[in-house]
Scaffold this motif. Structure first.
Motif, mmCIF file in Angstrom:
data_model
loop_
_atom_site.group_PDB
_atom_site.id
_atom_site.type_symbol
_atom_site.label_atom_id
_atom_site.label_comp_id
_atom_site.label_asym_id
_atom_site.label_seq_id
_atom_site.Cartn_x
_atom_site.Cartn_y
_atom_site.Cartn_z
ATOM 1 N N PHE A 302 47.326 47.809 38.787
ATOM 2 C CA PHE A 302 45.914 47.824 39.133
ATOM 3 C C PHE A 302 45.459 46.564 39.858
ATOM 4 C CE2 PHE A 302 46.695 50.303 35.341
ATOM 5 C CZ PHE A 302 46.214 51.535 35.740
ATOM 6 N N ASP A 303 44.370 46.742 40.613
ATOM 7 C CA ASP A 303 43.717 45.664 41.329
ATOM 8 C C ASP A 303 42.492 45.243 40.522
ATOM 9 O OD1 ASP A 303 42.282 44.041 43.023
ATOM 10 O OD2 ASP A 303 42.524 45.318 44.781
ATOM 11 N N ASN A 304 42.455 43.994 40.064
ATOM 12 C CA ASN A 304 41.346 43.472 39.255
ATOM 13 C C ASN A 304 40.290 42.734 40.077
ATOM 14 O OD1 ASN A 304 41.841 44.306 36.608
ATOM 15 N ND2 ASN A 304 43.145 42.559 36.138
ATOM 16 N N ALA A 305 40.372 42.807 41.396
ATOM 17 C CA ALA A 305 39.501 41.980 42.231
ATOM 18 C C ALA A 305 38.018 42.251 41.977
ATOM 19 C CB ALA A 305 39.826 42.213 43.708
ATOM 20 N N LYS A 306 37.655 43.506 41.804
ATOM 21 C CA LYS A 306 36.232 43.858 41.686
ATOM 22 C C LYS A 306 35.605 43.268 40.440
ATOM 23 C CE LYS A 306 33.094 47.827 41.899
ATOM 24 N NZ LYS A 306 33.018 49.310 42.050
ATOM 25 N N ILE A 307 36.282 43.402 39.294
ATOM 26 C CA ILE A 307 35.680 42.892 38.061
ATOM 27 C C ILE A 307 35.609 41.363 38.086
ATOM 28 C CG2 ILE A 307 37.838 42.807 36.709
ATOM 29 C CD1 ILE A 307 36.121 43.684 34.301
ATOM 30 N N LYS A 308 36.560 40.723 38.736
ATOM 31 C CA LYS A 308 36.529 39.261 38.811
ATOM 32 C C LYS A 308 35.387 38.765 39.686
ATOM 33 C CE LYS A 308 41.366 38.289 37.742
ATOM 34 N NZ LYS A 308 42.645 37.703 38.217
ATOM 35 N N GLN A 309 34.899 39.614 40.583
ATOM 36 C CA GLN A 309 33.725 39.259 41.376
ATOM 37 C C GLN A 309 32.442 39.424 40.571
ATOM 38 O OE1 GLN A 309 34.025 41.794 44.817
ATOM 39 N NE2 GLN A 309 35.675 40.608 45.745
ATOM 40 N N ALA A 310 32.491 40.306 39.560
ATOM 41 C CA ALA A 310 31.292 40.605 38.772
ATOM 42 C C ALA A 310 31.106 39.643 37.602
ATOM 43 C CB ALA A 310 31.344 42.043 38.264
ATOM 44 N N ILE A 311 32.208 39.240 36.954
ATOM 45 C CA ILE A 311 32.136 38.372 35.786
ATOM 46 C C ILE A 311 33.247 37.321 35.848
ATOM 47 C CG2 ILE A 311 31.059 40.079 34.252
ATOM 48 C CD1 ILE A 311 33.839 40.661 33.103
ATOM 49 N N GLN A 312 33.050 36.245 35.105
ATOM 50 C CA GLN A 312 34.081 35.211 34.990
ATOM 51 C C GLN A 312 35.058 35.653 33.902
ATOM 52 O OE1 GLN A 312 34.412 32.336 36.903
ATOM 53 N NE2 GLN A 312 32.828 33.352 38.126
ATOM 54 N N TRP A 313 36.115 36.341 34.311
ATOM 55 C CA TRP A 313 37.043 36.922 33.339
ATOM 56 C C TRP A 313 38.445 37.014 33.931
ATOM 57 C CZ3 TRP A 313 40.156 41.257 33.716
ATOM 58 C CH2 TRP A 313 40.785 41.675 32.528
ATOM 59 N N LYS A 314 39.413 36.813 33.074
ATOM 60 C CA LYS A 314 40.799 37.126 33.386
ATOM 61 C C LYS A 314 41.533 37.267 32.050
ATOM 62 C CE LYS A 314 42.490 32.362 33.754
ATOM 63 N NZ LYS A 314 43.211 31.389 34.612
ATOM 64 N N PRO A 315 42.642 38.015 32.013
ATOM 65 C CA PRO A 315 43.404 38.115 30.766
ATOM 66 C C PRO A 315 43.925 36.747 30.344
ATOM 67 C CG PRO A 315 44.087 39.797 32.350
ATOM 68 C CD PRO A 315 43.216 38.835 33.093
ATOM 69 N N GLU A 316 43.825 36.441 29.060
ATOM 70 C CA GLU A 316 44.233 35.127 28.565
ATOM 71 C C GLU A 316 45.374 35.191 27.552
ATOM 72 O OE1 GLU A 316 40.694 33.357 27.009
ATOM 73 O OE2 GLU A 316 39.851 32.919 29.011
ATOM 74 N N ILE A 317 45.527 36.292 26.840
ATOM 75 C CA ILE A 317 46.551 36.398 25.794
ATOM 76 C C ILE A 317 47.854 36.877 26.422
ATOM 77 C CG2 ILE A 317 47.199 37.525 23.624
ATOM 78 C CD1 ILE A 317 44.182 37.833 23.057
#
Length: 343
Positions: A302-317
């Motif tokens: 999957f491409d996560n680009a859109k959600i990263k533009q909407a919120i400050q988020w990325k997988p951390e665990i």
């Protein structure tokens, strides 16, 4: 008075972990919707707080009962709704297709229609998270990571039901101005993951073998899938951040997002990782035809680009920690005498 978050499907892995996240990181109150006969395993650690109504309470209702949805919303008037309740097992959906479609499509329509009617009568307009699934992309062609605009291709009654859920969430936002947004979460796991899913049944079987309750053979279905994995505890953080941004008016009604991990695995790699963590050597992997689906979604990147533009988020665990926590979860359950079914 604190604002309220209604979580449908609160007894599931994701619903219970979203409740944990809200209770630990905010001052919001949680109302968990469940059917009265559902198991409470994932909520036992919150039983005392539920009994005392310490920022969390339970509301008994069923998505398939419109009157129950309307009554619940009228009584609670939650500020936020995270709609996670569903028949969520793709393989099971081949055996119960009608129930899957009824619960996931009509059940979601019942909830949204009840919100629409209250909005018109009482100017009630909560923020509503509609949980779709990455399974909507179904039998996608390998190659380019799947974006939100990739065409849908249902590969199970479950994925078809989630296509309907997805469209309903978008429609009620665009047509009626309800503050909906839709998420399509990729493969997620970690503690409390149901044993009907691939990596969890592998972890469960390893734990059973370690406890001397199963012969040293792991039974699996199709292993040809390539997919990303993420910890559900990361995903619920994304859900909550999207709820907040939507409340601020920063997310258009009916918007939709992929939420996926960024570590890629072929399924045999997942088995090998957990076998390396086992206290038993020489465990063999056996293909079980009963675990095969008639059709499968083999490519889930999957491409996560859109959600990263909407919120400050990325997988951390990290995925390896997620697999270890999942294996430890099953070890702990079995040590308590909870012997799961072999499925």
């Amino acid at each position: 008075m604190n604002k309220k978050v209604l979580i449908t499907g609160v007894t599931g892995q994701v619903g219970s972990q979203l409740a944990d996240y809200i209770l630990e990181n905010t001052d919001l109150d949680v109302v968990g919707m469940m059917r009265w006969q559902e198991p409470m395993d994932n909520l036992y650690h919150l039983s005392d707080r539920i009994n005392r109504k310490d920022r969390i309470s339970i509301y008994y209702a069923d998505l398939n009962d419109f009157s129950a949805m309307a009554r619940m919303l009228t009584e609670i008037r939650p500020n936020f709704i995270s709609h996670l309740a569903a028949q969520s097992y793709p393989k099971t959906s081949f055996n119960i297709p009608i129930e899957t479609l009824q619960t996931n499509i009509i059940g979601t329509a019942n909830l949204l229609e009840a919100i629409r009617q209250l909005k018109e009568l009482n100017d009630y307009n909560p923020v509503v998270h509609i949980c779709s699934s990455s399974e909507v992309y179904g039998r996608a062609k390998p190659g380019t990571p799947l974006s939100e605009e990739t065409a849908f291709h249902g590969a199970s009654p479950y994925s078809i039901s989630k296509i309907g859920t997805d469209y309903l969430g978008r429609f009620y936002g665009e047509a009626y101005g309800i503050r909906t947004f839709v998420t399509r979460m990729g493969t997620h796991s970690g503690p409390r993951r149901s044993d009907v899913f691939f990596e969890s049944t592998v972890a469960k079987q390893i734990a059973l073998i370690e406890a001397g309750l199963q012969e040293p053979f792991i039974r699996v279905g199709n292993l040809s899938s390539t997919r990303t994995f993420q910890d559900a505890r990361d995903a619920v953080r994304a859900y909550f951040l999207l709820l907040l941004e939507s409340e601020k008016g920063k997310i258009p009604c009916g918007e939709y997002f992929n939420i996926a991990g960024e570590e890629v695995f072929q399924l045999p790699d997942v088995i090998n990782i957990m076998l390396e963590m086992s206290t038993v050597s020489g465990i063999q992997v056996v293909t079980d035809q009963d675990r095969m689906r008639p059709i499968d979604a083999d490519y889930q990147m999957f491409d996560n680009a859109k959600i990263k533009q909407a919120i400050q988020w990325k997988p951390e665990i990290p995925a390896r920690k997620m697999f270890k926590d999942l294996l430890d979860h099953w070890r702990d359950e079995i040590s308590k005498g909870k012997i799961p079914l072999n499925r």
